[in-house]
Structure formats: C-alpha cells, structure tokens
Design an enzyme around this catalytic site. Structure first.
Site, PDB file in Angstrom:
ATOM      1  N   ARG B 290       4.114   2.201   1.237  1.00 48.60           N
ATOM      2  CA  ARG B 290       5.495   1.997   1.495  1.00 48.60           C
ATOM      3  C   ARG B 290       5.749   0.944   0.652  1.00 48.60           C
ATOM      4  O   ARG B 290       4.946   0.000   0.350  1.00 48.60           O
ATOM      5  CB  ARG B 290       5.398   1.029   2.809  1.00 48.60           C
ATOM      6  N   HIS B 294       6.759  -4.814   5.103  1.00 47.29           N
ATOM      7  CA  HIS B 294       6.783  -4.059   5.581  1.00 47.29           C
ATOM      8  C   HIS B 294       8.171  -4.431   6.586  1.00 47.29           C
ATOM      9  O   HIS B 294       9.597  -3.619   7.088  1.00 47.29           O
ATOM     10  CB  HIS B 294       6.331  -5.123   6.948  1.00 47.29           C
ATOM     11  N   TYR B 303      -2.090  -9.651   1.040  1.00 49.04           N
ATOM     12  CA  TYR B 303      -3.092  -8.170   1.680  1.00 49.04           C
ATOM     13  C   TYR B 303      -2.779  -7.182   0.924  1.00 49.04           C
ATOM     14  O   TYR B 303      -3.797  -6.518   1.297  1.00 49.04           O
ATOM     15  CB  TYR B 303      -2.431  -8.379   3.232  1.00 49.04           C
TER      16      TYR B 303
END
Lengths: 354, 400
Positions: B290, B294, B303
């Site tokens: 990805r 998100h 993160y």
C-alpha cells in the site's frame, strides 16, 4: 433439567403434507415443522441451514425428517459457526435463494450479531433497494425449561433496535404454522422467535395451508396483534411464551371480579400500536408482559407509544412485568425471574388500585 | 496529528533492509521488477511452468489493456485523493501500488463471475465496467452504495473487515445450487472475494474458508497482502506466511508477486478455472504494498519508514508492465502518450462529476429501509414531511 434432557424431549407426531383440508391437534414444534415442509415443497428456492438440523432434526426436533425428504442441499447441516451460517445465508439470498436458518439457542445468536445487524438488516437500504435479502432466522428463545446458562434468554430488544429487521413470535401452534410460512414469503429479513417452553403445547392446526395467505397481505398480517380475550377493566399485552400466562392470569382475575382483556402482539417489530391503543382507549389500563429484561425492553417502547396515543384515556401508568436487570439466573431460581401468574396479577392489582 | 513530522530512517538504511518478499522461493513471479520475463527453465524448475505457459498466451492486446487499466486507475485514485484534500470527498482509500494485483486478477474474470470487494478495489471496479466515478457517491456521502451490484457483477464495498467473504461463499453456494459449476460450458461461474492481510485475522474470514472448503464452493479468496492494516504490520496478524494458512483449511494456496500483473492474471485464471470446473476454492496471497495512506485520514509517517516506501516504489507495478511492453516492443511512445492523455481526461471528468453530486432530498432517509411497507417507517416519514412543511413560508431559520 439439563440441555441434554431438553434434546431428548422429542415429539413424535406425524404430519400429513397433502393439500386436503385437515385440522390436527399438534404441538407447536410439529406445527413449525409442517410449515417448513410446506414452504420447502412449494418453493424450490427455500432452503434450511443450521447446526444439527439435518440428520438429527435439530436439538428440539423442529426440522425432524426434512433432510430425508428434501435432501442435503436443501436442508443443510452447517459447520458450527453462527456468523458463518448468517453470512453465507446472506450470500445465498443475494443469489436468489430464501434461506431459513436455525440458531440453536437464543444465547448462541451473538456470534452472528454483526452479520444480522450490520449486514443483513442494512443491505436493502445500502443498495438503495437493489438487493433483497429475505433470510429468516429461527431462534428458540425464552426460559422456563430448566436449562443451563445461555439457553433461556430473550434477546428481542437487541434486534428490535435495528431498522431493517422484522421480528415476530407465535404463541400458538396454529400461528406458528402460518407465521413461519408468511415469514419465509416476506421480502425482508425476519427474526422468527420460537417460544421453546411452548414447543410441546398443543393446538388445532389447519394443515391444508388454505388459510395461509402468502401474498403481500399475508406477510403484512404477520404484524397484526390479536385480541385473544376481551375485557373492559384492563389490557394485558403479551407475546410468545407469556400469552398463555397472561390468559391464565386473566382467568384468575375474573374470579376476583376483574374483566381483563389480553392482546397477543405476535410481532415485536413493528409493534401493532393501533390495536393496543384501541384496547387501552376502552380499558384505560395497560400491563405489558415479557420475559425479556424490562430495562430498555419492548415494554418500555410500548409504554411510551401507548402513553402518547392514550394519555387522556389512561387511568394508571403503564406497568411492566418482565425480566430483571440481571443476567438470566440459574434455572433453580428462574421461576422467580420470569413473569409468573402471581407477578402479572400483582401488576393488575396495582394498576386497578391506582 | 503529526503530519508535519519528518520521518527519520534508521541510520544505515539501504534497500537491503527491505528485501523483496517476492524473491522468496515458492512465490509466483513471471516478470521481474525491471520488466524482463523470468527464464522459462527456471519457472519450470520451481513448478510455475503452468503459469508461464498461461502468461505466454496473454496477447499483446491484453498486456496493453492491463497497462491502460492500471494507469487509468492510478489517475482516478490520484484525482479522488485530491478531491478529498479539497473537501469534495469525506474520505478516500487509496489503492496506489496495488494496481497489478487488482487489474491482473480482474482481467482473469468472465462477465458472469461475481466479485465481492472490500473497499479499495477501485481497479477491479474499473475492469468490471463500473464507471469509476460511481465509486464517489459513497465517499461523498450522497449514498451508502452508489452502484447496482448486479449490473457489473461487482458487489457494494464492505467496510466491516471480512464480513463479505462469507457473502461471497454463500453466493458461491448459490451458484452450485443453480448448477452453474462443472458443466464445461460458458454457463460455469465463480466468485472472487477480495480482502487484505488484516482481514485474515477476522473470524468471518476464517469461517468463510471453513464453509467454502467443506462445501467445495466456487470461490477464489484473493488476499492482497499490502503489508499494513492501517498501522499494524502483517506480523501483528500472523506468524507464518499468509498463504500457509490455506492448507489448514484444506484449500490450495498460491503466493504470487502482487506487483506482477502478468503473474497475478495467470494465477487467478487458474484458480477461477478450477472453481468454475467444480474443483473448489483457492486461496491466493498477492504480495504487494500500500504505497499511500490507509485512507486520507491516516498518517503513515507515524508507523513506517520512508525507506520502506522507497524500496517498494522501485517495484512499481505500472513501471514494470511498461518496461515489459517496451522490451517486447508491444507499445510505442504514441501508445503511452495516448494512455496518458486518456487518464488526464478521465481525471477531469471525475472531478466534474464529483462536484455535480448534490445531497439527496432529506425525505429519502426513509427510502428502502424495508423492501415492503412498514408502519413505523411510514409514521416517522409522515411526521418528518409535516415537520419540514411547517417551515414553508416561514422566514429563514424560523418555524411557521
């Protein structure tokens, strides 16, 4: 009494499925069986799914003999996974089938709660009417059978709070026979609550099916309450397992000089407020009875709606008799928790004395 | 929020710190990141010769079509992200980086197959013929769905992770009952359920695998392992490669380089053919990444390392297919320019369409709650209409 003894309480009546007019005296469990059989026989898209419903015929034997008659593709022994049962039923409904799923006991429905409330109830809405998911969920519910925990609950309020679901519950064998067929004919998802303590109560059932309207008027009539005893002094509203208790209480009250009307709601969502308001408009008093906890229970909703409609006719506040704000108790004390004849009469007395 | 923080890569970070997981033995890869085909002999030895043979049958037209679909999807995705940033959409889940997994698998589908997507399968929607702008209704808040699931065999997006894998399995059980499996004709159909690495931890996905395995349902479980479930790396969901989960359910599992459109198409075709023929379900783990957040509400700098993103950007699926097309002389500069022009046109159209979407009349809140009439909905709807009408003729902001 343990769950095991429940399972062995098998009924043995044989049901004719021919279309000749025939009235038989049947236990409710056999009446549901006959209704399911008729639905399977008349519509190829109808199929049953659930744990142990095939070879065993269900732990209450409600589906007894149906797999032998209709085969394993139409009466399916599912893996032991309630969410899986509901989720695959939704997919089957989208593919054009009409799945009727059995949840073995009320307390075991919660693994499927997400699929029921988040998916099943909302798909018609989310798809702007492009998808219909006519799934029927049969759930034996309620207590009074001496079972161990998780086998005696009344979770109807948890589902009634969700738009998109219809929730009905028969109180007699005749209603069970017709209402299960009308639920299957409904274009909406229906939760069909079966009062398991009444599975063996017998009643006259016309098995010809002639009296069962499966058209739009039929499934509309699913949600119409029925006045099962007329009276002038007070109205008791009950449904499912508590209707017989309410009738017994009315009988006793009659001996004490009180003329009590009893309404069998038959439907928890929607609620037939018109019938109730008409009754309370005459009697001026209402006691609502159910096994589900009173707090945020159907009785609270009924009290609010009837009060809005009948404020000037009410002679007393609407009273409720139901479960307490406790988990369902151990079976040796469940009779103290359940709305007994005495507790109903206590509420009747309090209302009349108001 | 720390969107202004500068991510700091660990000292000494190099590409080697982010090894290519698709170089692991057993992962089907037919085209290397540089666009060269892997040698047939090596693929034969690794047991992937069958996929190489299938890929060899993929025509230049099909390769160009896949490339075009990937570029259009990315242009649409970029435009939708911008629209969210400009306040035109409430939210947007980017699919950037996953184009090969989506376009490659979707090119393996037949018209009668049915797809159950999660909420990021914009590329699959496009290949299914769903006009991409129809995906915007949901994210602009004008509708929950936005398209007809039956028109393109493409179900509504499902936001509750993994729930739809059961619907896919049930739909497949319906196909079985219709007799549309194993006839050897065009009648045969199958279902694909798309989900991610995070979803594999959900009970529903595991139940779907149980039901599909025990009923032999014609379902392809297509897991896009994009390495991140919002902020949780795949190691939070599993201690074994996801593909290994399949065998425990009695389902064949295939791990494929999810950034290799040619390999993804070959692997998915084989799984779909098996399902349509009555061979039962297959689990595909498409290893991809990805590249974006998100959703537009997310901030990956909190993160993950930028170096990881850079490593994956060198494995870009579109560049890989472009390199293949160039190396094999299937496409010239005019072709690439035409696709570029088409994608700019698509983006402009999407922008115009998005801004034309206005809120529906408030009374539609009450539409389609039930498929049949319902007294409570009717009562509340009537009350609402009366309430709204009470404002007629009143000064702005006041009651009549």
């Amino acid at each position: 009494m343990s769950a095991e003894t429940v399972e062995t309480a098998e009924t043995s009546a044989t049901v004719e499925t021919s279309s000749r007019p025939s009235t038989e005296r049947l236990p409710m469990a056999r009446a549901i069986n006959a209704g399911l059989r008729r639905a399977l026989a008349t519509d190829d898209r109808v199929m049953l799914m659930g744990e142990d419903i095939g070879r065993l015929g269900g732990v209450f034997r409600v589906t007894d003999g149906l797999q032998a008659e209709f085969g394993t593709q139409r009466v399916v022994d599912s893996p032991l996974a309630e969410s899986g049962i509901l989720g695959t039923a939704i997919g089957l409904a989208m593919a054009g089938y009409r799945p009727v799923v059995e949840i073995q006991f009320d307390g075991f429905v919660f693994p499927a709660f997400d699929q029921i409330t988040t998916q099943l109830a909302k798909l018609h809405y989310r798809s702007a009417g492009r998808l219909q998911v006519p799934v029927v969920i049969r759930i034996p519910y309620g207590g009074n059978i001496g079972a161990i925990e998780h086998h005696s609950e009344s979770p109807e309020a948890l589902f009634a709070h969700t738009a998109g679901l219809r929730i009905v519950t028969p109180a007699t064998a005749a209603d069970a026979y017709s209402m299960i067929q009308q639920s299957i004919a409904s274009p909406d998802p229906v939760i069909f609550l079966e009062p398991k303590a009444r599975y063996w109560d017998k009643g006259e059932v016309d098995l010809s099916g002639d009296g069962v309207d499966l058209g739009p008027d039929g499934w509309r009539s699913l949600h119409v309450a029925r006045t099962v005893r007329t009276g002038t002094d007070l109205t008791i509203a009950a449904y499912g397992p508590t209707v017989a208790t309410a009738l017994a209480a009315a009988q006793v009250a009659e001996g004490e000089g009180h003329d009590v009307e009893v309404v069998d709601l038959r439907s928890v969502s929607p609620i037939d407020v018109d019938t109730l308001a008409e009754s309370v408009g005459r009697t001026g008093r209402l006691v609502v009875v159910h096994e589900a906890p009173m707090f945020f229970g159907p009785g609270a909703e009924i009290a609010a709606r009837v009060t809005e409609r009948c404020f000037h006719q009410l002679e007393a506040p609407v009273l409720r008799v139901g479960g307490f704000h406790t988990p369902y108790p151990a079976s040796s004390v469940e009779k103290e928790y359940l709305p007994s004849l005495d507790r109903i009469l206590d509420a009747v007395d309090r209302s009349l004395a108001y | 929020m720390s969107s202004t923080e500068t991510p700091v890569a660990p000292a000494g970070t190099t590409e080697l710190s982010w090894p290519d997981p698709c170089e692991v033995a057993g992962t089907v890869r037919l085209v290397a990141p540089d666009g060269s085909r892997l040698p047939a002999q090596a693929l034969e030895l690794s047991g992937h010769g069958v996929y190489a043979a299938a890929a060899a049958r993929t025509t230049p037209d099909q390769l160009r079509a896949m490339y075009r679909d990937m570029v259009l999807t990315r242009a649409f995705d970029r435009e939708a992200t911008s629209l969210q940033r400009q306040g035109e959409l409430g939210l947007w889940p980017e699919c950037r980086g996953q184009e090969a997994a989506q376009i490659g698998s979707a090119h393996a589908l037949r018209p009668r197959d049915h797809v159950f997507p999660s909420y990021r399968e914009h590329g699959v929607a496009h290949v299914r013929g769903l006009p991409l702008h129809e995906l915007l209704h949901l994210f602009r808040g004008t509708e929950h769905g936005g398209w007809d699931p039956t028109a393109h065999g493409f179900h509504l997006y499902t936001l509750v992770i993994g729930s739809h894998t059961l619907h896919a399995t049930g739909y497949g059980m319906g196909i079985q009952r219709d007799g549309d499996v194993g006839t050897g004709t065009d009648r045969d159909r199958a279902v694909v359920a798309y989900f991610g690495d995070g979803a594999t931890a959900q009970g529903d996905v595991n139940e779907a695998l149980v039901f599909a395995a025990t009923t032999n349902a014609p379902v392809v479980f297509f897991c896009q392992n994009n390495h991140w479930a919002i902020s949780a790396p795949t190691s939070v969901q599993t201690t074994v490669p996801l593909v290994e989960r399949a065998s425990g359910f009695g389902i064949p599992g295939v791990r494929v380089d999810g950034n290799d459109a040619v390999a993804v198409k070959a692997v998915t075709e084989a799984a779909l053919e098996r399902a349509r023929a009555g061979g039962g379900p297959t689990f595909i783990e498409a290893v991809t990444y990805r590249m974006g957040a998100h959703t537009t509400s997310d901030d990956p700098t909190r993160y993950r390392e930028r170096a990881e993103e850079e490593a994956w950007s060198r494995r870009d699926p579109i560049e890989r297919l472009a390199a293949l097309l160039r190396a094999e002389e299937h496409a010239d500069a005019d072709f690439f320019a035409a696709v570029e022009a088409e994608s700019a046109e698509l983006a402009a159209g999407v922008r115009t369409y998005c801004r034309s979407l206005t809120p529906p009349p408030a009374a539609t809140i009450f539409d389609h709650v039930y498929a049949s009439e319902h007294p409570l909905v009717a009562e509340e709807s009537a009350w609402f209409a009366q309430y709204e009408a009470s404002f007629d003729g009143a000064p702005a902001g006041g009651h009549a």
